[in-house]
Design a protein around this motif. Structure first.
Motif, PDB file in Angstrom:
ATOM      1  N   CYS A  49      58.184  66.065  34.929  1.00 35.45           N
ATOM      2  CA  CYS A  49      57.064  66.609  34.168  1.00 35.45           C
ATOM      3  C   CYS A  49      56.219  65.480  33.560  1.00 35.45           C
ATOM      4  O   CYS A  49      56.748  64.487  33.062  1.00 35.45           O
ATOM      5  N   SER A  50      54.915  65.682  33.576  1.00 37.54           N
ATOM      6  CA  SER A  50      54.012  64.663  33.047  1.00 37.54           C
ATOM      7  C   SER A  50      53.378  65.063  31.724  1.00 37.54           C
ATOM      8  O   SER A  50      52.473  64.392  31.247  1.00 37.54           O
ATOM      9  N   CYS A  51      53.860  66.149  31.090  1.00 30.82           N
ATOM     10  CA  CYS A  51      53.253  66.627  29.839  1.00 30.82           C
ATOM     11  C   CYS A  51      53.703  65.831  28.622  1.00 30.82           C
ATOM     12  O   CYS A  51      53.164  66.018  27.542  1.00 30.82           O
ATOM     13  N   GLY A  52      54.700  64.973  28.788  1.00 30.14           N
ATOM     14  CA  GLY A  52      55.220  64.223  27.653  1.00 30.14           C
ATOM     15  C   GLY A  52      56.581  64.695  27.191  1.00 30.14           C
ATOM     16  O   GLY A  52      57.179  64.122  26.288  1.00 30.14           O
ATOM     17  N   CYS A  53      57.096  65.760  27.805  1.00 29.33           N
ATOM     18  CA  CYS A  53      58.423  66.253  27.435  1.00 29.33           C
ATOM     19  C   CYS A  53      59.500  65.477  28.205  1.00 29.33           C
ATOM     20  O   CYS A  53      59.195  64.624  29.020  1.00 29.33           O
ATOM     21  N   GLY A  54      60.741  65.805  27.953  1.00 24.78           N
ATOM     22  CA  GLY A  54      61.852  65.101  28.582  1.00 24.78           C
ATOM     23  C   GLY A  54      62.349  65.723  29.873  1.00 24.78           C
ATOM     24  O   GLY A  54      63.411  65.358  30.367  1.00 24.78           O
ATOM     25  N   THR A  55      61.608  66.677  30.462  1.00 25.49           N
ATOM     26  CA  THR A  55      62.029  67.325  31.703  1.00 25.49           C
ATOM     27  C   THR A  55      62.039  66.317  32.850  1.00 25.49           C
ATOM     28  O   THR A  55      61.083  65.556  33.016  1.00 25.49           O
ATOM     29  N   VAL A  56      63.140  66.322  33.630  1.00 20.45           N
ATOM     30  CA  VAL A  56      63.244  65.382  34.760  1.00 20.45           C
ATOM     31  C   VAL A  56      63.682  66.105  36.028  1.00 20.45           C
ATOM     32  O   VAL A  56      64.439  67.063  35.996  1.00 20.45           O
ATOM     33  N   ASP A  57      63.178  65.615  37.151  1.00 21.24           N
ATOM     34  CA  ASP A  57      63.560  66.074  38.472  1.00 21.24           C
ATOM     35  C   ASP A  57      64.760  65.252  38.922  1.00 21.24           C
ATOM     36  O   ASP A  57      64.729  64.015  38.861  1.00 21.24           O
ATOM     37  N   LEU A  58      65.818  65.925  39.360  1.00 19.69           N
ATOM     38  CA  LEU A  58      67.062  65.259  39.720  1.00 19.69           C
ATOM     39  C   LEU A  58      67.256  65.239  41.234  1.00 19.69           C
ATOM     40  O   LEU A  58      66.902  66.194  41.924  1.00 19.69           O
ATOM     41  N   VAL A  59      67.856  64.158  41.718  1.00 15.74           N
ATOM     42  CA  VAL A  59      68.174  64.018  43.139  1.00 15.74           C
ATOM     43  C   VAL A  59      69.661  63.693  43.239  1.00 15.74           C
ATOM     44  O   VAL A  59      70.117  62.681  42.707  1.00 15.74           O
ATOM     45  N   ALA A  60      70.409  64.578  43.912  1.00 12.92           N
ATOM     46  CA  ALA A  60      71.845  64.379  44.112  1.00 12.92           C
ATOM     47  C   ALA A  60      72.091  63.944  45.552  1.00 12.92           C
ATOM     48  O   ALA A  60      71.305  64.239  46.448  1.00 12.92           O
ATOM     49  N   ASP A  61      73.196  63.268  45.758  1.00 15.30           N
ATOM     50  CA  ASP A  61      73.593  62.846  47.099  1.00 15.30           C
ATOM     51  C   ASP A  61      73.976  64.078  47.907  1.00 15.30           C
ATOM     52  O   ASP A  61      74.915  64.796  47.569  1.00 15.30           O
ATOM     53  N   ARG A  62      73.253  64.343  48.978  1.00 10.89           N
ATOM     54  CA  ARG A  62      73.480  65.537  49.799  1.00 10.89           C
ATOM     55  C   ARG A  62      74.685  65.409  50.727  1.00 10.89           C
ATOM     56  O   ARG A  62      74.989  66.332  51.472  1.00 10.89           O
ATOM     57  N   VAL A  63      75.380  64.276  50.673  1.00 10.21           N
ATOM     58  CA  VAL A  63      76.623  64.140  51.434  1.00 10.21           C
ATOM     59  C   VAL A  63      77.728  64.943  50.756  1.00 10.21           C
ATOM     60  O   VAL A  63      78.638  65.438  51.413  1.00 10.21           O
ATOM     61  N   LEU A  64      77.622  65.102  49.447  1.00 10.63           N
ATOM     62  CA  LEU A  64      78.605  65.870  48.687  1.00 10.63           C
ATOM     63  C   LEU A  64      78.436  67.359  48.971  1.00 10.63           C
ATOM     64  O   LEU A  64      77.374  67.816  49.400  1.00 10.63           O
ATOM     65  N   SER A  65      79.480  68.118  48.689  1.00  6.10           N
ATOM     66  CA  SER A  65      79.439  69.559  48.898  1.00  6.10           C
ATOM     67  C   SER A  65      78.512  70.228  47.894  1.00  6.10           C
ATOM     68  O   SER A  65      78.534  69.890  46.705  1.00  6.10           O
ATOM     69  N   PRO A  66      77.733  71.207  48.352  1.00 10.35           N
ATOM     70  CA  PRO A  66      76.919  71.966  47.404  1.00 10.35           C
ATOM     71  C   PRO A  66      77.817  72.861  46.557  1.00 10.35           C
ATOM     72  O   PRO A  66      78.922  73.214  46.958  1.00 10.35           O
ATOM     73  N   ALA A  67      77.339  73.226  45.410  1.00  8.27           N
ATOM     74  CA  ALA A  67      78.095  74.077  44.496  1.00  8.27           C
ATOM     75  C   ALA A  67      77.683  75.529  44.672  1.00  8.27           C
ATOM     76  O   ALA A  67      76.503  75.829  44.859  1.00  8.27           O
ATOM     77  N   ALA A  68      78.644  76.406  44.593  1.00 12.26           N
ATOM     78  CA  ALA A  68      78.370  77.845  44.572  1.00 12.26           C
ATOM     79  C   ALA A  68      78.263  78.266  43.110  1.00 12.26           C
ATOM     80  O   ALA A  68      79.044  79.064  42.606  1.00 12.26           O
ATOM     81  N   ALA A  69      77.306  77.674  42.419  1.00 11.94           N
ATOM     82  CA  ALA A  69      77.113  77.919  40.993  1.00 11.94           C
ATOM     83  C   ALA A  69      75.799  78.667  40.785  1.00 11.94           C
ATOM     84  O   ALA A  69      74.883  78.566  41.598  1.00 11.94           O
ATOM     85  N   PRO A  70      75.699  79.399  39.687  1.00 12.05           N
ATOM     86  CA  PRO A  70      74.445  80.099  39.404  1.00 12.05           C
ATOM     87  C   PRO A  70      73.351  79.122  38.988  1.00 12.05           C
ATOM     88  O   PRO A  70      73.625  78.049  38.466  1.00 12.05           O
ATOM     89  N   SER A  71      72.112  79.494  39.256  1.00 10.51           N
ATOM     90  CA  SER A  71      70.959  78.709  38.813  1.00 10.51           C
ATOM     91  C   SER A  71      70.004  79.647  38.099  1.00 10.51           C
ATOM     92  O   SER A  71      69.619  80.663  38.669  1.00 10.51           O
ATOM     93  N   PRO A  72      69.675  79.341  36.855  1.00 14.23           N
ATOM     94  CA  PRO A  72      70.078  78.182  36.070  1.00 14.23           C
ATOM     95  C   PRO A  72      71.555  78.265  35.675  1.00 14.23           C
ATOM     96  O   PRO A  72      72.172  79.320  35.756  1.00 14.23           O
ATOM     97  N   LEU A  73      72.073  77.110  35.247  1.00  7.36           N
ATOM     98  CA  LEU A  73      73.472  77.062  34.830  1.00  7.36           C
ATOM     99  C   LEU A  73      73.684  77.997  33.638  1.00  7.36           C
ATOM    100  O   LEU A  73      72.807  78.115  32.771  1.00  7.36           O
ATOM    101  N   PRO A  74      74.857  78.628  33.553  1.00  6.14           N
ATOM    102  CA  PRO A  74      75.113  79.625  32.506  1.00  6.14           C
ATOM    103  C   PRO A  74      75.558  79.029  31.177  1.00  6.14           C
ATOM    104  O   PRO A  74      76.533  79.462  30.571  1.00  6.14           O
ATOM    105  N   VAL A  75      74.852  78.024  30.730  1.00  8.05           N
ATOM    106  CA  VAL A  75      75.184  77.333  29.481  1.00  8.05           C
ATOM    107  C   VAL A  75      73.942  77.333  28.607  1.00  8.05           C
ATOM    108  O   VAL A  75      72.846  77.007  29.076  1.00  8.05           O
TER     109      VAL A  75
END
Length: 127
Positions: A49-75
């Motif tokens: 994000c370029s608005c000045g907030c702390g939002t960031v785009d994340l890049v994970a290694d796609r060699v690892l297994s994907p998660a069968a987790a809900p999106s957004p995370l339930p926290v």
């Protein structure tokens, strides 16, 4: 779907890592795979994000297994304000089972930076 290759990635800051650790400290489906992704995460500043907030785009290694987790995370992750009214909160989104975005939002107080981990009110999926 494979995301486009970013031209410049940076490591997570200590604060970004601490906040993501907070989201991954609870038990829910897929969290073990997400914890494995954490050590590979990089930030793509081109899509953050370029608005000045702390939002960031994340890049994970796609060699690892994907998660069968809900999106957004339930926290829940609220940022306390004065009195009983929070300033905002944070959400983590996945893309195809990979950590993809750490978003911070405000309730009208302008863009917020990521808070210190001790300044977050956490709630897990069963709370």
């Amino acid at each position: 779907m494979e995301p486009p290759a970013p031209t410049s990635l940076r490591p997570l800051t200590d604060r970004e890592r601490a906040i993501l650790d907070g989201f991954l400290s609870y038990d829910y489906p897929g969290v073990d795979e997400l914890r494995a992704q954490l050590s590979t995460l990089r930030v793509n500043p081109e899509l953050s994000c370029s608005c000045g907030c702390g939002t960031v785009d994340l890049v994970a290694d796609r060699v690892l297994s994907p998660a069968a987790a809900p999106s957004p995370l339930p926290v829940g992750a609220e940022i306390p304000g004065d009195g009983d009214v929070p300033l905002g909160g944070m959400i983590v989104f996945l893309l195809d089972g990979y950590l993809a975005s750490l978003e911070i939002y405000s309730y009208g107080s302008g863009p917020l930076q990521l808070p210190a981990i001790e300044d977050v009110d956490w709630s897990g999926p069963d709370e």
